[in-house]
Scaffold this motif. Structure first.
Motif, PDB file in Angstrom:
ATOM      1  N   ASP B 197       0.853  -1.195   0.000  1.00 42.28           N
ATOM      2  CA  ASP B 197       0.000   0.000   0.000  1.00 42.28           C
ATOM      3  C   ASP B 197       0.892   1.249   0.000  1.00 42.28           C
ATOM      4  OD1 ASP B 197       0.904   0.432   2.635  1.00 42.28           O
ATOM      5  OD2 ASP B 197      -0.738  -0.753   3.456  1.00 42.28           O
ATOM      6  N   SER B 199       1.704   3.438   2.266  1.00 42.57           N
ATOM      7  CA  SER B 199       2.673   3.629   3.347  1.00 42.57           C
ATOM      8  C   SER B 199       3.849   2.664   3.192  1.00 42.57           C
ATOM      9  CB  SER B 199       2.016   3.478   4.724  1.00 42.57           C
ATOM     10  OG  SER B 199       1.589   2.166   4.952  1.00 42.57           O
ATOM     11  N   TYR B 284       8.470   1.076  10.162  1.00 40.90           N
ATOM     12  CA  TYR B 284       7.275   1.298  10.999  1.00 40.90           C
ATOM     13  C   TYR B 284       7.643   1.255  12.478  1.00 40.90           C
ATOM     14  CZ  TYR B 284       4.323   0.538   6.889  1.00 40.90           C
ATOM     15  OH  TYR B 284       3.717   0.648   5.667  1.00 40.90           O
ATOM     16  N   SER B 380       0.270   9.284  10.326  1.00 41.13           N
ATOM     17  CA  SER B 380       0.131   9.512   8.886  1.00 41.13           C
ATOM     18  C   SER B 380       0.526   8.254   8.138  1.00 41.13           C
ATOM     19  CB  SER B 380       1.027  10.678   8.450  1.00 41.13           C
ATOM     20  OG  SER B 380       0.901  10.889   7.060  1.00 41.13           O
ATOM     21  N   ASN B 381      -0.002   8.128   6.929  1.00 36.52           N
ATOM     22  CA  ASN B 381       0.492   7.047   6.060  1.00 36.52           C
ATOM     23  C   ASN B 381       1.593   7.564   5.138  1.00 36.52           C
ATOM     24  OD1 ASN B 381      -1.001   8.559   4.216  1.00 36.52           O
ATOM     25  ND2 ASN B 381      -1.770   6.755   3.131  1.00 36.52           N
ATOM     26  N   THR B 400      -0.599   2.343   7.930  1.00 36.03           N
ATOM     27  CA  THR B 400      -1.405   2.292   6.716  1.00 36.03           C
ATOM     28  C   THR B 400      -2.566   3.271   6.829  1.00 36.03           C
ATOM     29  OG1 THR B 400      -2.880   0.618   7.614  1.00 36.03           O
ATOM     30  CG2 THR B 400      -0.919  -0.172   6.448  1.00 36.03           C
ATOM     31  N   MET B 401      -3.162   3.588   5.683  1.00 33.48           N
ATOM     32  CA  MET B 401      -4.313   4.491   5.701  1.00 33.48           C
ATOM     33  C   MET B 401      -5.438   3.888   6.551  1.00 33.48           C
ATOM     34  SD  MET B 401      -6.519   5.962   2.474  1.00 33.48           S
ATOM     35  CE  MET B 401      -5.345   7.184   1.888  1.00 33.48           C
ATOM     36  N   CYS B 404      -4.577   4.299  10.205  1.00 33.95           N
ATOM     37  CA  CYS B 404      -4.684   5.727  10.574  1.00 33.95           C
ATOM     38  C   CYS B 404      -6.147   6.089  10.828  1.00 33.95           C
ATOM     39  CB  CYS B 404      -4.119   6.604   9.462  1.00 33.95           C
ATOM     40  SG  CYS B 404      -2.315   6.616   9.366  1.00 33.95           S
TER      41      CYS B 404
END
Lengths: 138, 414
Positions: B197, B199, B284, B380-381, B400-401, B404
Motif C-alpha cells: 500500500d 505507506s 514502521y 500519517s500514512n 497504513t491508511m 490511521c
C-alpha cells in the motif's frame, strides 16, 4: 599557526567563526527551530545546540527545498549560522546561500571534513579561494 | 560559464532588474556546480509558502512585484507548490490572521509576476505532466524525483529563488540531472518484499533513501513484480527524496530510461542490496507508539489524488472521528473541486474530518498549529511527513491508511 584544507570554490564572503561539527546531514526545515536558533530535531546529533553565528560543519543535505528561502529569512533576523562547510551539498543549499549571501563550501580534497575539523575549533572560510583555514592548528 | 547573446544582455540589465538578478543568481549557482552553460526550460514550479518565506521572503517577492510590468513578468509557465493557509479553514486550525495576511501578500506578489497559483505538489497528476527529455525547473523534491524518474523529464531541485529565476529567464544552469551522465544508476537495490500500500511504498522509499544518502546518488530498484500505480510511486519518490535527498531513480521495467537492468548502469551493475519485509517493518517500528493518544491524523505530503480521497471517504463512511482527534486530508485546488463535486468532501467532513485545499500540512505552520491545538502525537500514512515532522516538535507514527483511520476513530494509536 594554521592548517589549510582545500575544497571546491564556494559561494559568499570570507568569514571567521567557531565550528559546530557533526557527521549528520542537514535541512533548515527538518532540523532547526529557526526562532530560538537551536537544532530542534531530537534525532539530530546537534539536538539542542545553538547554531547562531557558528560555522556548521556537516556531512550532506537532506531532502526539502525550503532551505532555499529559510536561510534568507534567518539572515534577515540574525538567527543564522556564520557559514556552511559540508562534505557535499545539493542544489538547495547552494541556492539558499546565494540568495542569503551566506558562505558555503564543499567537496574537500583531504576527505571527510566532519572528521578533519574539530567541534569548537576556530576556523576561517574562504569560499572564493576554495579554502578552510584551521586557525589554531600547528 | 558560456553565456549566449541573450544571457549576456540579461546580465547587462537589458531585460530589467528582476531578470538581471535572476541571471546573476543562476550564474552563481551554476558556477558552484561547474555548469558549462544554461539550458532552456519549458516550465517552472515555485516552492514559496509563507512559513519558509517569512516576512523577509514576502518582502523580497513584493519588491520584485513592484517593478514595472515588463520587468517582473515570468517568461515561461510558472506554477506554485502548496501554500501555508487554506483561507476557508485556517480559523478551524487555529492559524492566525497574521499568517493569512502574510499569505495574501505573497499571493498578490506572485500574481503580479504572472505566476499561476496552482498550489500543488502533485502538478504531475493534475496540471501538466512533463515528457521524456523535457527540461524543467521544478521546486518540490517529490515533484522533481517523480518527473525525472517516472516521466524521464530533466530537473534539479530548484528551491524558490532559483525557480523564480528560471521563470524570469526561461532557463537554468545545465548541471546535475540536466546532464545525461548524471542520470545513470549508482546503487542497486533488490526487492525481496512487494510493497502492499502507499505507506509501504513510502517505507521502501525510506529504506532506499537511507541507503543512498545523497542528492548525487541514483538508486536502481529491481524485483518489482507488478507495475506500481502513480500514487504508489508518488509516495515512494517523495519518501526517497525526503530521507535521502535523492532526485532520480530507475525501476527497470517500470521507468522509461532503464527498460532493463543493463540500461540503468554505465557498465556492469554493482552488487545488489536486498530489501526484505523486515527492513520495511523496521521503518514502521521506528515510529511505533501503540496505545498512545493520537492528536492529529494527517493525509498529506504529498497532496492526495482523487483516488486517495475516495479511499479516505470509504474508510470513514458511517464512522465518527474521535472528539480528541483531528483528521486532516490535504489536496490540490483542482482535486478539491472534483472532490466537492463528487461528494467526497461531504463524506469525509460528515465523519468529522477536514479536507484542506492548496496546502500541505508541514508547510502550514506545523509548529504553531501544534502549540495552538495542543497536538503532539501525529499519525500519517506518509513516510515523508513522519520524517519531516519530528523537527516541528511532533511525535510521529507511520501506519497504513486503514490503521490511521481506525486510530482516528478510536482516538489512540492502534
Amino acid at each position: 599557526m594554521a592548517q589549510t584544507l582545500l575544497c571546491h570554490p564556494g559561494i559568499g564572503p570570507d568569514v571567521e567563526g567557531i565550528a559546530l561539527v557533526a557527521s549528520d546531514d542537514f535541512s533548515a526545515r527538518y532540523d532547526l527551530d529557526r526562532i530560538k536558533g537551536v537544532f530542534s530535531r531530537p534525532a539530530h546529533k546537534l539536538f539542542g545546540e545553538d547554531y547562531r553565528e557558528r560555522v556548521l560543519v556537516l556531512n550532506n543535505v537532506k531532502g526539502g527545498v525550503a532551505s532555499a528561502w529559510m536561510l534568507n529569512e534567518m539572515a534577515s533576523r540574525d538567527v543564522k549560522p556564520a557559514a556552511f562547510v559540508f562534505n557535499r551539498v545539493n542544489p538547495i543549499l547552494a541556492q539558499g546561500a546565494a540568495l542569503a549571501g551566506l558562505p558555503l563550501v564543499d567537496r574537500f580534497a583531504d576527505g571527510d571534513v566532519t572528521t578533519l575539523i574539530c567541534n569548537g575549533e576556530r576556523i576561517r572560510v574562504r569560499p572564493s579561494e576554495g579554502q578552510v583555514i584551521l586557525l589554531d592548528r600547528p | 560559464m558560456k553565456l549566449n547573446e541573450e544571457e549576456r544582455a540579461l546580465l547587462a540589465g537589458e531585460g530589467g532588474r528582476a531578470r538581471q538578478w535572476a541571471i546573476r543568481h543562476q550564474i552563481e549557482v551554476g558556477r558552484f556546480f561547474d555548469a558549462e552553460d544554461m539550458v532552456e526550460v519549458d516550465q517552472a514550479h515555485v516552492m514559496a509558502d509563507p512559513e519558509s518565506l517569512g516576512e523577509a521572503g514576502v518582502r523580497w517577492l513584493s519588491d520584485m512585484a513592484g517593478l514595472p510590468e515588463a520587468e517582473r513578468r515570468v517568461r515561461v509557465p510558472t506554477i506554485t507548490d502548496p501554500r501555508g493557509v487554506d483561507f476557508a479553514a485556517y480559523k478551524r486550525l487555529h492559524q492566525t490572521d497574521e499568517m493569512a495576511t502574510l499569505e495574501e501578500r505573497a499571493i498578490r506578489a506572485f500574481e503580479a509576476m504572472g505566476v499561476l497559483m496552482t498550489n500543488t505538489c502533485i502538478n504531475y497528476q493534475t496540471i501538466l505532466p512533463p515528457v521524456r527529455g523535457e527540461h524543467v525547473a521544478f521546486g518540490d523534491t517529490g515533484v522533481v524525483i517523480y518527473s525525472n524518474a517516472v516521466f524521464g523529464a530533466r530537473s534539479n531541485f530548484e528551491g524558490g529563488p532559483s525557480a523564480i529565476a528560471a521563470g524570469l529567464t526561461g532557463r537554468t544552469p545545465r548541471y546535475g540531472y540536466h546532464l545525461e551522465k548524471n542520470r545513470l544508476g549508482t546503487k542497486l537495490f533488490e526487492l525481496r518484499h512487494q510493497p502492499k500500500d502507499f505507506s509501504e511504498w513510502g517505507a521502501l522509499g525510506a529504506v532506499v533513501g537511507r541507503g543512498s544518502g545523497s542528492y548525487w546518488a541514483v538508486p536502481v530498484i529491481t524485483g518489482v513484480e507488478n507495475a506500481p500505480t502513480s500514487d504508489d510511486l508518488k509516495h515512494f519518490g517523495a519518501a526517497l527524496a525526503s530521507f535521502g535527498s535523492v532526485a532520480m531513480f530507475h525501476m527497470p521495467g517500470v521507468t522509461p530510461e532503464a527498460p532493463t537492468l543493463a540500461d540503468a548502469f554505465d557498465g556492469p551493475p554493482p552488487p545488489a542490496s536486498p530489501i526484505t519485509a523486515e527492513d520495511i517493518a523496521n521503518v514502521y517500528e521506528g515510529y511505533a507508539a501503540r496505545g498512545d493518544k493520537v492528536d492529529v491524523v494527517v493525509f498529506s505530503a504529498p497532496q492526495l489524488s482523487l483516488i486517495e480521497l475516495e479511499k479516505v471517504a470509504n474508510l470513514l463512511d458511517g464512522r465518527r472521528v474521535h472528539s480528541g482527534t483531528t483528521l486532516i486530508a490535504a489536496t490540490s485546488p483542482e482535486i478539491k473541486f472534483a472532490a466537492d463535486r463528487m461528494g467526497l468532501t461531504r463524506r469525509i467532513e460528515a465523519s468529522g474530518g477536514i479536507v484542506l485545499s492548496g496546502v500541505c500540512f508541514y508547510q502550514s505552520y506545523a509548529r504553531e498549529m501544534a502549540e495552538a491545538n495542543g497536538w503532539s502525537r501525529l499519525m500519517s500514512n506518509s513516510a515523508k511527513l513522519v520524517n519531516i515532522i519530528g523537527g516541528y516538535g511532533y511525535k510521529p507514527t507511520l501506519a497504513t491508511m486503514e490503521r490511521c483511520v481506525d486510530s482516528a476513530v478510536a482516538g489512540k494509536v492502534l
